[in-house]
Scaffold this motif. Sequence first.
Motif, PDB file in Angstrom:
ATOM      1  N   TRP A 329       0.860  -1.045  -0.235  1.00  0.00           N
ATOM      2  CA  TRP A 329       0.075   0.023  -0.220  1.00  0.00           C
ATOM      3  C   TRP A 329       0.784   1.438   0.050  1.00  0.00           C
ATOM      4  O   TRP A 329       0.443   2.298  -0.597  1.00  0.00           O
ATOM      5  N   VAL A 330       2.073   1.087   0.505  1.00  0.00           N
ATOM      6  CA  VAL A 330       3.049   2.273   0.544  1.00  0.00           C
ATOM      7  C   VAL A 330       3.675   2.454  -0.691  1.00  0.00           C
ATOM      8  O   VAL A 330       3.715   3.407  -1.245  1.00  0.00           O
ATOM      9  N   THR A 331       4.261   1.200  -1.195  1.00  0.00           N
ATOM     10  CA  THR A 331       4.842   1.508  -2.563  1.00  0.00           C
ATOM     11  C   THR A 331       3.932   1.986  -3.578  1.00  0.00           C
ATOM     12  O   THR A 331       4.475   2.654  -4.608  1.00  0.00           O
ATOM     13  N   LYS A 332       2.750   1.562  -3.540  1.00  0.00           N
ATOM     14  CA  LYS A 332       1.682   1.918  -4.640  1.00  0.00           C
ATOM     15  C   LYS A 332       1.776   3.640  -4.538  1.00  0.00           C
ATOM     16  O   LYS A 332       1.340   4.007  -5.822  1.00  0.00           O
ATOM     17  N   ARG A 333       1.850   4.146  -3.486  1.00  0.00           N
ATOM     18  CA  ARG A 333       1.596   5.592  -3.515  1.00  0.00           C
ATOM     19  C   ARG A 333       2.901   6.402  -3.856  1.00  0.00           C
ATOM     20  O   ARG A 333       2.656   7.465  -3.784  1.00  0.00           O
ATOM     21  N   MET A 334       4.098   5.334  -3.630  1.00  0.00           N
ATOM     22  CA  MET A 334       5.515   6.231  -3.575  1.00  0.00           C
ATOM     23  C   MET A 334       5.985   6.485  -5.001  1.00  0.00           C
ATOM     24  O   MET A 334       6.479   7.418  -5.217  1.00  0.00           O
ATOM     25  N   TYR A 335       5.308   5.410  -5.903  1.00  0.00           N
ATOM     26  CA  TYR A 335       5.768   5.424  -7.547  1.00  0.00           C
ATOM     27  C   TYR A 335       4.758   5.490  -8.286  1.00  0.00           C
ATOM     28  O   TYR A 335       3.333   5.192  -7.957  1.00  0.00           O
ATOM     29  N   GLU A 336       4.873   6.224  -9.285  1.00  0.00           N
ATOM     30  CA  GLU A 336       3.885   6.080 -10.613  1.00  0.00           C
ATOM     31  C   GLU A 336       3.531   4.812 -10.790  1.00  0.00           C
ATOM     32  O   GLU A 336       2.221   4.424 -11.193  1.00  0.00           O
ATOM     33  N   LEU A 337       4.374   3.727 -10.994  1.00  0.00           N
ATOM     34  CA  LEU A 337       4.061   2.445 -11.091  1.00  0.00           C
ATOM     35  C   LEU A 337       5.058   1.458 -10.075  1.00  0.00           C
ATOM     36  O   LEU A 337       6.352   1.725 -10.340  1.00  0.00           O
ATOM     37  N   ASP A 338       4.366   0.939  -9.035  1.00  0.00           N
ATOM     38  CA  ASP A 338       5.535   0.130  -8.315  1.00  0.00           C
ATOM     39  C   ASP A 338       5.556  -1.231  -8.706  1.00  0.00           C
ATOM     40  O   ASP A 338       6.395  -2.081  -8.103  1.00  0.00           O
ATOM     41  N   TRP A 339       4.703  -1.577  -9.570  1.00  0.00           N
ATOM     42  CA  TRP A 339       4.622  -2.815 -10.103  1.00  0.00           C
ATOM     43  C   TRP A 339       3.751  -3.280 -11.018  1.00  0.00           C
ATOM     44  O   TRP A 339       2.389  -2.719 -11.315  1.00  0.00           O
ATOM     45  N   GLY A 340       4.194  -3.879 -11.983  1.00  0.00           N
ATOM     46  CA  GLY A 340       3.191  -4.332 -13.343  1.00  0.00           C
ATOM     47  C   GLY A 340       3.798  -3.711 -14.482  1.00  0.00           C
ATOM     48  O   GLY A 340       4.580  -3.337 -14.919  1.00  0.00           O
ATOM     49  N   TYR A 341       2.689  -3.372 -15.325  1.00  0.00           N
ATOM     50  CA  TYR A 341       2.962  -2.764 -16.431  1.00  0.00           C
ATOM     51  C   TYR A 341       1.810  -1.308 -16.739  1.00  0.00           C
ATOM     52  O   TYR A 341       0.866  -1.468 -16.337  1.00  0.00           O
ATOM     53  N   MET A 342       2.550  -0.452 -17.660  1.00  0.00           N
ATOM     54  CA  MET A 342       1.585   0.622 -17.857  1.00  0.00           C
ATOM     55  C   MET A 342       2.323   1.404 -19.384  1.00  0.00           C
ATOM     56  O   MET A 342       3.477   0.863 -19.785  1.00  0.00           O
ATOM     57  N   ARG A 343       1.518   2.021 -20.015  1.00  0.00           N
ATOM     58  CA  ARG A 343       1.875   2.547 -21.219  1.00  0.00           C
ATOM     59  C   ARG A 343       2.044   4.081 -20.731  1.00  0.00           C
ATOM     60  O   ARG A 343       1.114   4.633 -20.463  1.00  0.00           O
ATOM     61  N   LYS A 344       3.158   4.579 -21.223  1.00  0.00           N
ATOM     62  CA  LYS A 344       3.659   6.041 -20.908  1.00  0.00           C
ATOM     63  C   LYS A 344       4.002   6.452 -22.273  1.00  0.00           C
ATOM     64  O   LYS A 344       5.067   6.396 -22.866  1.00  0.00           O
TER      65      LYS A 344
END
Length: 381
Positions: A329-344
């Motif tokens: 829950w902390v890392t999810k708020r610290m980073y734009e993406l803390d795990w997994g995939y996204m398109r930038k």
Amino acid sequence: MKWRMIGIGIVFLGVYAALTYYIGWNGLVFLDAAGAAVNGWAYWPVLAVLAVAYLAGRLPFGQGRVTRFLKVVGSYYFGLLEYLLILLPLADLAVAIGTAAGADRTGMILGSGWTVAALLAFILLYGSWNAWSPVVRSYELEIDKPLGENGRLNVIMASDIHLGNIVGNRHLGRMVERMNELKPDVVLLPGDVIDEDIEPFVRNRMADTFGKLKAKHGIYASLGNHEYYGGHIEEYVKRMKAIGIPVLLDEAILVDGAFYVVGRKDKTAEGRGQGGRRAVSDLLSGLDPAKPILLMDHQPYGFAEAAAAGADLLVSGHTHRGQFAPNHWVTKRMYELDWGYMRKERMHVAVSSGFGTWGPAIRLASRSEILELTLVYKPRQ
């Protein structure tokens, strides 16, 4: 600044000592309720050793079997410490409420104590299974740049292996075997391959295990924060190079004239005395934009800058996805993406929870993993 740091250190040690006493007091209350005779002169020193074991094992002198044992024991103590500090207040609250409602205090202490013990055992067993049983997560990613004869590139990635006193040849062997089964075109290792100290890597001949890893277009690594913490970067780079794995230090390599692999120094290099690192725009300038650019950057920051600079794929790690719930829950708020995939924008981003572990080999709400990133050529319409 010096006195401020000393003051912070004293406060930290005081708080840590108080928390250790709280845990120890709860243990004594439970043992007393269970009718166990406990010698305080033995109990408290043992608890004190557990509390300082990890730090004692990291002292820069007298390294050997004893210090390695202390590191391992201390790592697991730290792992369980977090859950003790979550569960014990709840157990104490349950005892207080139950006693106030007229329940037998001894029975409440025993019930809550055994519940905490059972939960800790579950955390240790299930968390260990998650840590030692890696999974392969697969993504198919379209890019608008040619990828060779068959229009595909099979990129296999693992971050945060943390080879050391806990994660060793056995787990590394699992990684090598699974990766070879995936028949990689290229393998990327974006940082924290070793867990600070290079001594276990050398002593246990882990380079020999790494040497069994095969990829059509090669294996490439970059630095993570733990390579910097250990201070053995030059030797690590030399030993990896000897088995055919270049560690890219703010470098770009054109692979077989078909695509680029780029490795950034870790963000830790921006700290005092670490020599700095090149901006991603500077690092990618001059590369042929018509060829795919695969970028390794250990810590998942600066996605927009990397996309603007022309990277097609950015792979990172570092976060472990918190490793222990509820840290995710902390890392999810610290980073734009803390795990997994996204398109930038036009760039694909993949952040791994890591193949190894920092500290104890325990994972909750995360798994040890390998990423299979299949790049597929699709011309822009």
